[in-house]
Design a protein around this motif. Sequence first.
Motif, short mmCIF file in Angstrom:
data_model
loop_
_atom_site.label_atom_id
_atom_site.label_comp_id
_atom_site.label_asym_id
_atom_site.label_seq_id
_atom_site.Cartn_x
_atom_site.Cartn_y
_atom_site.Cartn_z
N LEU A 204 0.88 -1.16 0.00
CA LEU A 204 0.00 0.00 0.00
C LEU A 204 0.92 1.21 0.00
N VAL B 107 -2.24 -0.54 -4.53
CA VAL B 107 -2.58 -1.58 -3.56
C VAL B 107 -2.33 -2.93 -4.21
N VAL C 122 -7.70 -1.35 3.38
CA VAL C 122 -7.43 -2.27 2.26
C VAL C 122 -7.41 -3.74 2.69
#
Length: 149
Positions: free
Chosen positions: A12, A36, A67
């Motif tokens: 990320l 991501v 995420v």
Amino acid sequence: VGHTIESTVLALESIAATDNIAKNLGIEAGETIYYVKRIRYIDGKILCLEESYYRQSIVPYLNREIVEQSIFEYLETALQLNIGFSDMYMHVGKLSAESARHLGLTEGDPGLTIETVFHLTNGRPFDYSVITYHYEHSQFVVQANGLYL
């Protein structure tokens, strides 16, 4: 429906958009975007390797907690974004060594990769994703409207 979906986040970070990513997101090359990379699991089995790129002008904040869960749920609930439609490009081929390693398969095994550009209801692209699926743990349903090419 009724499946457990989980994620392992591999990356990320904020990066500069390459020419290809910029083209897919409708932005200038070099613009800062979120990158991501994660492995998605379905009912404890590896489903896919996902690499996604988000426009920071539309998605101004992502963190690891977000995420690890559903990014789209966060976008719809926390950011009140109206996700509209997507364009999908499917490619069938043999897995690269890196993709195979992440999927727990062998280089050269079959793989389905879907490149998708997700748009808001106003037509603005906000997410470009490249997702490679584990051939033994995935299945797809395509609904058609009766028109054939």
